[in-house]
Design an enzyme around this catalytic site. Structure first.
Site, PDB file in Angstrom:
ATOM      1  CG  ASP A 159     -13.317   6.584  -1.352  1.00 56.22           C
ATOM      2  OD1 ASP A 159     -13.322   6.485  -0.109  1.00 56.22           O
ATOM      3  OD2 ASP A 159     -12.273   6.470  -2.028  1.00 56.22           O
ATOM      4  CB  CYS A 208     -13.886   1.604  -0.382  1.00 54.95           C
ATOM      5  SG  CYS A 208     -13.419   3.323  -0.136  1.00 54.95           S
ATOM      6  CD  GLN A 225     -12.928  -1.353  -1.293  1.00 53.04           C
ATOM      7  OE1 GLN A 225     -12.158  -1.346  -0.344  1.00 53.04           O
ATOM      8  NE2 GLN A 225     -14.177  -1.757  -1.177  1.00 53.04           N
ATOM      9  CG  HIS A 240      -8.323   0.353  -3.143  1.00 54.00           C
ATOM     10  ND1 HIS A 240      -7.639  -0.785  -2.738  1.00 54.00           N
ATOM     11  CD2 HIS A 240      -9.018   0.776  -2.050  1.00 54.00           C
ATOM     12  CE1 HIS A 240      -7.906  -1.011  -1.457  1.00 54.00           C
ATOM     13  NE2 HIS A 240      -8.728  -0.097  -1.021  1.00 54.00           N
ATOM     14  NE  ARG A 278     -10.712  -5.025   0.252  1.00 53.45           N
ATOM     15  CZ  ARG A 278      -9.972  -4.021   0.706  1.00 53.45           C
ATOM     16  NH1 ARG A 278     -10.550  -2.988   1.274  1.00 53.45           N
ATOM     17  NH2 ARG A 278      -8.651  -4.001   0.554  1.00 53.45           N
ATOM     18  NE  ARG A 306      -3.888   0.563   1.861  1.00 55.88           N
ATOM     19  CZ  ARG A 306      -5.130   0.661   2.313  1.00 55.88           C
ATOM     20  NH1 ARG A 306      -5.385   1.412   3.368  1.00 55.88           N
ATOM     21  NH2 ARG A 306      -6.116   0.038   1.727  1.00 55.88           N
TER      22      ARG A 306
HETATM   23  N1   CP Z   1     -11.327   0.059   2.066  1.00 51.38           N
HETATM   24  C1   CP Z   1     -10.075  -0.090   2.523  1.00 51.38           C
HETATM   25  O1   CP Z   1      -9.128  -0.347   1.771  1.00 51.38           O
HETATM   26  O2   CP Z   1      -9.975   0.024   3.869  1.00 51.38           O
HETATM   27  P1   CP Z   1      -8.614   0.222   4.679  1.00 51.38           P
HETATM   28  O3   CP Z   1      -8.035   1.535   4.246  1.00 51.38           O
HETATM   29  O4   CP Z   1      -9.023   0.209   6.121  1.00 51.38           O
HETATM   30  O5   CP Z   1      -7.682  -0.918   4.343  1.00 51.38           O
HETATM   31  N1  NVA Z   2      -9.672   6.877  -1.570  1.00 54.28           N
HETATM   32  C1  NVA Z   2      -9.356   6.435  -0.236  1.00 54.28           C
HETATM   33  C2  NVA Z   2      -9.608   4.978  -0.100  1.00 54.28           C
HETATM   34  C3  NVA Z   2      -9.354   4.414   1.261  1.00 54.28           C
HETATM   35  C4  NVA Z   2      -9.611   2.953   1.343  1.00 54.28           C
HETATM   36  C5  NVA Z   2      -7.918   6.771   0.085  1.00 54.28           C
HETATM   37  O1  NVA Z   2      -7.051   6.571  -0.767  1.00 54.28           O
HETATM   38  O2  NVA Z   2      -7.651   7.244   1.196  1.00 54.28           O
END
Ligand code: CP
Ligand code: NVA
Length: 317
Positions: free
Chosen positions: A235, A275, A142, A139, A303, A112
């Protein structure tokens, strides 16, 4: 080959970086594996026996971190968390060298990151699978969980269904657009001017949609976007790394809130999707988030199953 071996047969890819790399039939294979892993959660506890996953996280996470870790444990393997929230990967030693070390110790990496290039650089510099656990651009895990959840709700019939994404044209939006197009859905993305999804994502999804019978629209009017839509997605307005813009964005996005009035204008009984994490009172009202049309916790649950499927289809060689 037993039926289970067939369901768990490896994908012809080393990595999962983007939904765009997957053929529609490969997405359906991920769904079939996820469905089996969900149905018989305790039966597949040896599939990745002894295998190890490195988890490199430059950003916070609840769902992604937890579900990859629990997923590896469910499958008989283990996960090692590498917290890079204070120092980004590549600052102590090059991303390439991190990849070349990790491949000697573990069997796969989930990353990530802020820069999408870090995920692709990891993937390009090691022989083990690299899974994108969210970058500023995409993502994919997701979006596969989102569309798997709709696949369950709609008994596998996704083609021709309409969905709307309301809010910021961000990483979550990009992967959702890729997935919807691959699956023959019609997706309308609705954002304020200047916050549209990346043009390359939209044109590649449109190209895919021509082949699958789907469609992609980008508009700026939320009421027009949700008309006839059977799933409404939103989101956060300020993603991780955009905290400094949160106030400015809240002012720009306030007409893009998914609230009871907007849900009324969608197809009757339309699902509400997010998400998570969600900001009640900002991109979604408490009533919608916690109301009967919300499937946000089903998505969060999935997930786990979808990522287990990804792990199995990439690592079980
Ligand atoms: N939706 C999602 O990816 O959640 P987190 O940021 O908690 O991993
Ligand atoms: N768009 C958001 C998604 C989090 C799961 C971010 O990148 O923070």
């Amino acid at each position: 080959m037993t039926p289970t071996d067939q369901v768990f047969a490896p994908l012809p890819h080393k990595d999962l970086v983007t939904v765009a790399q997957l053929a529609p039939a490969e997405i359906v294979r991920i769904f079939a594996a996820a469905a089996e892993l969900k149905r018989n959660r305790r039966e597949h506890c040896d599939v990745l026996r002894g295998k190890k996953l490195a988890m490199i996280f430059e950003k916070d996470s609840l769902r992604t971190r937890f579900t990859f870790d629990v997923g590896m444990q469910d499958l008989g393997g283990g996960a090692v968390f590498m917290d890079h929230r204070d120092a980004r990967i590549g600052s102590r030693e090059s991303v390439k060298d991190v990849a070349r070390n990790l491949e000697r110790w573990v069997d796969a990496i989930v990353a990530r990151t802020f820069k999408h290039r870090v995920v692709t650089e990891l993937a390009d510099n090691c022989s083990i699978p690299v899974i994108n656990g969210l970058s500023d651009y995409l993502h994919p895990c997701q979006a596969l969980s989102d569309t798997f959840t709709l696949w369950e709700k709609w008994d596998g019939r996704l083609a021709g269904r309409k969905m709307a994404y309301i809010g910021d044209g961000n990483n979550t939006c990009h992967s959702l657009v890729h997935a919807a197009a691959k699956l023959g859905m019609e997706i309308t993305v609705c954002t304020p001017e200047g916050y549209e999804p990346n043009a390359k994502v939209v044109s590649s999804a449109l190209h895919t949609a021509h082949e699958t019978g789907g469609d992609v629209h980008v508009v700026d009017d939320p009421e027009a976007a949700v008309a006839g839509a059977e799933a409404i997605y939103t989101d956060t307005w300020a993603s991780m790394g955009q905290e400094d813009e949160a106030e400015e964005r809240a002012a720009i996005f306030h007409e893009y809130q998914v609230n009871e009035d907007l849900m009324e204008k969608a197809a009757p009984g339309a699902y509400f999707m997010h998400c998570l994490p969600a900001h009640r009172g900002a991109e979604v009202t408490t009533g919608v988030m916690d109301g009967p049309q919300s499937i946000v916790y089903d998505i969060a649950e999935n997930r786990l199953h979808v990522q287990k499927a990804i792990l199995v289809l990439l690592m079980n060689r």
